[in-house]
Write a protein that holds these residues in place. Structure first.
Motif, PDB file in Angstrom:
ATOM      1  N   GLU A 190     -17.637  23.388  27.721  1.00  0.00           N
ATOM      2  CA  GLU A 190     -17.887  22.320  26.723  1.00  0.00           C
ATOM      3  C   GLU A 190     -17.573  22.830  25.313  1.00  0.00           C
ATOM      4  O   GLU A 190     -16.973  22.130  24.507  1.00  0.00           O
ATOM      5  N   ASP A 191     -18.011  24.067  25.045  1.00  0.00           N
ATOM      6  CA  ASP A 191     -17.756  24.645  23.721  1.00  0.00           C
ATOM      7  C   ASP A 191     -16.250  24.808  23.479  1.00  0.00           C
ATOM      8  O   ASP A 191     -15.765  24.574  22.370  1.00  0.00           O
ATOM      9  N   LYS A 194     -14.753  21.584  22.455  1.00  0.00           N
ATOM     10  CA  LYS A 194     -15.048  21.276  21.043  1.00  0.00           C
ATOM     11  C   LYS A 194     -14.140  22.093  20.122  1.00  0.00           C
ATOM     12  O   LYS A 194     -13.602  21.574  19.136  1.00  0.00           O
ATOM     13  N   SER A 197     -10.645  20.701  19.999  1.00  0.00           N
ATOM     14  CA  SER A 197     -10.458  19.501  19.180  1.00  0.00           C
ATOM     15  C   SER A 197     -10.525  19.839  17.684  1.00  0.00           C
ATOM     16  O   SER A 197      -9.816  19.240  16.883  1.00  0.00           O
ATOM     17  N   SER A 202      -6.518  19.384  21.409  1.00  0.00           N
ATOM     18  CA  SER A 202      -7.273  18.989  22.603  1.00  0.00           C
ATOM     19  C   SER A 202      -6.460  18.212  23.642  1.00  0.00           C
ATOM     20  O   SER A 202      -6.865  18.110  24.780  1.00  0.00           O
TER      21      SER A 202
END
Length: 226
Positions: A190-191, A194, A197, A202
């Motif tokens: 998940e990190d 992030k 992006s 991304s």
């Protein structure tokens, strides 16, 4: 006698036409195998010299001219003589692009002028892939920026070269950040999403590009970080 060769990426784009060039450039940037078939060794060499400028040095593995097919793990640029059979799985692969260079039909030749011996007009270039990249595909951000630089006629070839250097540095910096984040700090997925992006990378093509470019990081750099 001057040999017919590609002088720059812009020149290649003019010769191949924008859609074929975009497809070829996409495969180059993604680290897919780029195969040129031609009886003109110098032409193939000049094509690779021009195309390699889109990649970091560590990502370039060239077999300039071979009388047999070489596997993708050995080279991402492969020059072949015309009679070499390319295996069917490569022809249909979405991870390969093939440029076949043929003598042009006489009718398409320009009238013979002083330029003619160094002109590429006596060739036809057929670019094919198991993954034809649709023109409307977003593509990696760097590809769009390269194309913007090549189409901008206000920029000299020299300025385009400098822009390429700057673009590659910008993307290699993203690669370094991502490498440290994922490989050294082992951050969760998940990190990583992030971070991608935030880096403006991304989209799927950008992520694939970063992963390929990561292979171009030198061993010394990697061990220094580890």
């Amino acid at each position: 006698r001057k040999l017919p060769v590609f002088k720059s990426l812009r020149h290649m784009r003019q010769v191949l036409g924008a859609p074929s060039f975009r497809m070829l450039a996409w495969h180059v940037l993604m680290g897919n195998q780029v195969i040129w078939k031609s009886r003109d060794v110098d032409l193939v060499q000049s094509a690779f010299e021009v195309l390699r400028t889109m990649l970091p040095v560590g990502c370039v593995r060239i077999i300039p001219y071979s009388s047999q097919y070489e596997e993708a793990y050995r080279c991402n640029f492969l020059g072949l003589s015309p009679h070499v059979q390319i295996p069917p799985h490569v022809l249909s692969s979405e991870f390969a692009v093939i440029v076949e260079v043929h003598a042009a039909a006489r009718s398409t030749l320009h009238p013979v002028g002083a330029e003619d011996d160094q002109s590429l007009s006596k060739y036809e270039f057929v670019v094919t892939s198991g993954s034809p990249v649709a023109a409307d595909r977003v593509g990696p951000t760097i590809l769009n920026k390269i194309e913007a630089a090549l189409t901008n006629q206000n920029l000299s070839v020299d300025v385009v070269d400098q822009a390429l250097v700057a673009l590659k540095e910008e993307w290699m910096n993203k690669v370094k950040v991502l490498f440290k984040f994922t490989k050294v700090d082992s951050r969760p997925k998940e990190d990583t999403q992030k971070l991608l992006s935030i880096l403006g990378a991304s989209e799927e093509d950008n992520v694939k590009l970063l992963k390929f470019w990561m292979t171009g990081l030198s061993k010394t750099y990697k061990s220094h970080l580890m």
